[in-house]
Design a protein around this motif. Sequence first.
Motif, PDB file in Angstrom:
ATOM      1  N   ASP A 135      92.375  42.265  41.255  1.00  0.00           N
ATOM      2  CA  ASP A 135      93.482  41.646  42.002  1.00  0.00           C
ATOM      3  C   ASP A 135      94.806  42.341  41.673  1.00  0.00           C
ATOM      4  O   ASP A 135      95.600  42.656  42.564  1.00  0.00           O
ATOM      5  N   LYS A 175      94.940  45.681  43.276  1.00  0.00           N
ATOM      6  CA  LYS A 175      95.212  45.592  44.715  1.00  0.00           C
ATOM      7  C   LYS A 175      96.703  45.323  44.972  1.00  0.00           C
ATOM      8  O   LYS A 175      97.323  45.967  45.830  1.00  0.00           O
ATOM      9  N   THR A 176      97.285  44.409  44.190  1.00  0.00           N
ATOM     10  CA  THR A 176      98.714  44.097  44.378  1.00  0.00           C
ATOM     11  C   THR A 176      99.551  45.374  44.238  1.00  0.00           C
ATOM     12  O   THR A 176     100.467  45.624  45.035  1.00  0.00           O
TER      13      THR A 176
END
Length: 459
Positions: free
Chosen positions: A202, A205-206
Motif C-alpha cells: 500500500d 502504491k501511494t
Amino acid sequence: MVEKNQSTNLMVIFVGLLAALAGLFFGLDTGVISGALPFISKQFDISATQQELVVSSMMFGAAAGAIISGWLSSWGGRKRSLLLSSILFIIGALGSAFSPNAEVLISSRVILGLAIGISSFTTPAYLSEIAPKKIRGGMISMYQLMITIGILLAFISDTGFSYDHAWRWMLGITAIPAVLLFIGVTFLPESPRWLASKNRSDDAKTILLKLRNSETEAIQELDDIFNSLKIKQSGFGLFKNNSNFRRSVFLGISLQFMQQLTGINVIMYYAPKIFSLAGFETTTQQMYGTVLVGLVNVIATFLAISIIDRFGRKKLLVFGFSVMAISIALLAYLLSFDAHTLLIQYASIAFLLIFIIGFAVSAGPIMWVLCSEIQPLKGRDFGITCSTTSNWVANMIVSATFLTLLSTLGDTHTFWLYAALNAVFILVTLYFVPETKNVSLEHIEENLMKGNSLRNIGR
Ligand code: BGC
C-alpha cells in the motif's frame, strides 16, 4: 490531470536533484584533499607515508561503507541509509576541520569514507528504483556528472582558501551542503521497490501514484516490481555454486580495478604536487592548474554522456586507454628533463589535460555503466557490491602508494608505470570486455549463463 502531471514532474525533479547532491559529495570529498594536503603536511609536520594515510583513510572507510551498504539499504531502506550517510558526512567534515592532530584527521576521514561508500552504492540504486523508465539512464549519468562538478567545486573552494592557508575551512565548509543533504533527504519518499520487498504494497502504491503520471502507470509498475521480486537474490550462494556468475563478478571487480589503476586519482588527489614536479612553483599556479583539471573533467564528462550510447562502450574504452597511455607516457618523458622550460611546463599541463579527457570519455563513466549491466538479476546486488567495493580498495591502493612510488622510483618512472598499465588495459579490453550497447540485460544474462566467453556475452 494537467495539475497531476506538473506535480509528478516536480517530485521527480526534486528527487533527482537531491540524489545529485549525494553525487556532489562523492566529488567534493574526492577533490577537497588535494588543495588541503600541502598545508596539512606543513602544519602537522607529517611524513610522506602519513600524508598517504591522510588521503587513503577515506578510501578505506569508503570500501567498508560499500561492503555494508547492500545489507544496510535492504535492511533499513534506501532513505535511512542516505540519512545515515549525510549524518556521517557532517561528522566527518567537522571532525576533519577541527582535528588537533593527524590521527584525529585520519579517523575523521575514515568516517567521511563510510558516508561516501554508503551513498555511492545507495544513490544509484535509489535513483534507478525511483526514476521513470524513460529517464532512468539520464538520471544515473547526471549522478556521474555531479561527481565531477563536486570535484571542480572543491578545487575552486580550495583555491579561494589557499591564500590564507585555511585548510580547516577547505575541509569544514563541506559540512554546509551536508546539512542541506540531510534536510533534503528527510523529504525524500522511500523507494517503492524497497517497500514492496518488505510487503508494504500500500505504501509502495501511494508513493508510485505521486511519482508517476497516471494510476495505470503506477499499478503496472507495482506489478512489474512484484514480478521481479519473485526472483530471490541469492548472491553468495550463486557465487559459490555457479562458475558463470563467478566470471561476471570477477569481470566487475577487474573493470573497477582497471578504472582506478589508470591513475586518475593520482591526479585528483595530488594535482598540485604534480604541477610542482612540472616546475610550477607558486601555490597560486598549482591551484589554478588544479581548477583547470577539474573544469576539463566536467566538460569532457558532459560530452561523454551523450556519446556512450552512440559509440559503444568497448570502442570508447580502447580509445580512452590509448589516449591515457600515450599522454601519460609523454608526461613521464617531459618530467625526465632536468630543466623545466616554459614549453615543457605548458606541454606537461596539456598532456595532463588530455589524460583527463581520455578518462572522462571512457573508464570514468563506462565502468559504472558496465558493472551494472553484466550481472545476472539473481546476483545483481552481490555483484555490484563486489565491484563497488573493489573500486574503493583499488582507489585506496593508488592513493596510498603514489608518494612512496615518487620517492622510490622517481617521478618519470612512476608515470611510466601508469602508462604501461593503461597499455595493458587496452589488451584486456579487447580480449575480455563485452560490448553491451543496445543489448537487453536479459540477453546478456542468457549468454553469460550459457557459458559464452565474456567478450561475447553482448552478442
Ligand atoms: C571515479 C572516481 C574519480 C572520478 C573522477 C569516477 O568515475 O570512480 O574515483 O575520482 O571518476 O572524475
